[in-house]
Design a protein around this motif. Sequence first.
Motif, short mmCIF file in Angstrom:
data_model
loop_
_atom_site.label_atom_id
_atom_site.label_comp_id
_atom_site.label_asym_id
_atom_site.label_seq_id
_atom_site.Cartn_x
_atom_site.Cartn_y
_atom_site.Cartn_z
N VAL A 114 0.88 -1.17 0.00
CA VAL A 114 0.00 0.00 0.00
C VAL A 114 0.91 1.22 0.00
CG1 VAL A 114 -1.83 1.24 1.21
CG2 VAL A 114 -1.77 -1.26 1.27
N GLU A 115 0.77 2.02 -1.04
CA GLU A 115 1.67 3.17 -1.18
C GLU A 115 0.88 4.39 -1.62
OE1 GLU A 115 4.39 2.72 -4.69
OE2 GLU A 115 3.34 0.81 -4.93
N ALA A 116 1.41 5.55 -1.31
CA ALA A 116 0.78 6.80 -1.73
C ALA A 116 1.86 7.83 -2.01
CB ALA A 116 -0.17 7.31 -0.67
N PHE A 117 1.59 8.63 -3.02
CA PHE A 117 2.48 9.72 -3.40
C PHE A 117 1.69 11.02 -3.46
CE2 PHE A 117 4.31 5.82 -4.89
CZ PHE A 117 5.63 5.94 -4.50
N ARG A 118 2.33 12.10 -3.11
CA ARG A 118 1.72 13.41 -2.98
C ARG A 118 0.85 13.78 -4.19
NH1 ARG A 118 6.19 16.04 -2.73
NH2 ARG A 118 6.18 16.42 -4.96
N ASP A 119 1.35 13.51 -5.40
CA ASP A 119 0.64 13.88 -6.62
C ASP A 119 1.27 13.13 -7.79
OD1 ASP A 119 3.09 15.25 -7.09
OD2 ASP A 119 2.25 17.16 -6.46
N GLY A 120 0.76 13.39 -8.99
CA GLY A 120 1.27 12.73 -10.18
C GLY A 120 2.74 13.00 -10.43
N GLU A 121 3.19 14.19 -10.10
CA GLU A 121 4.60 14.53 -10.27
C GLU A 121 5.48 13.66 -9.37
OE1 GLU A 121 7.21 18.36 -9.08
OE2 GLU A 121 5.60 18.78 -10.53
N ALA A 122 5.05 13.47 -8.13
CA ALA A 122 5.81 12.62 -7.20
C ALA A 122 5.77 11.16 -7.65
CB ALA A 122 5.24 12.75 -5.79
N GLY A 123 4.63 10.72 -8.17
CA GLY A 123 4.54 9.36 -8.69
C GLY A 123 5.46 9.15 -9.88
N ALA A 124 5.52 10.14 -10.76
CA ALA A 124 6.41 10.05 -11.93
C ALA A 124 7.87 10.05 -11.50
CB ALA A 124 6.13 11.21 -12.89
#
Length: 109
Positions: free
Chosen positions: A53-63
């Motif tokens: 289970v993971e989470a990133f601040r936004d799409g930029e952080a995910g990229a």
Amino acid sequence: MIFITAKFLIKPEDADNWPRIAAAFTAATRAEPGCLWFDWSRSLDNPAEYVLVEAFRDGEAGAAHVGSAHFEQARRDLPPHLAATPKIVSQTVDQDDWSELGEMAVPGE
């Protein structure tokens, strides 16, 4: 935030060692500035299955995560220990942390 859940089916001979096998990738990901959490759990029904289970601040952080050197290293290091290609659910969610499960609220908390 980008909220991701992934299921990893590990080769039975590697299942007990998976936390150690994935440790460098886990630590490096948790250190990313855009990572909100990156948590492994082992299935109660199948000891060879781990759920991430993971989470990133936004799409930029995910990229940034997918483009990182440690992600590329994990793409080389982890698959030899897998019994199948991981399954994933990835969604953008309009929140930035966990919400409380009100239906199971702890009295007096």
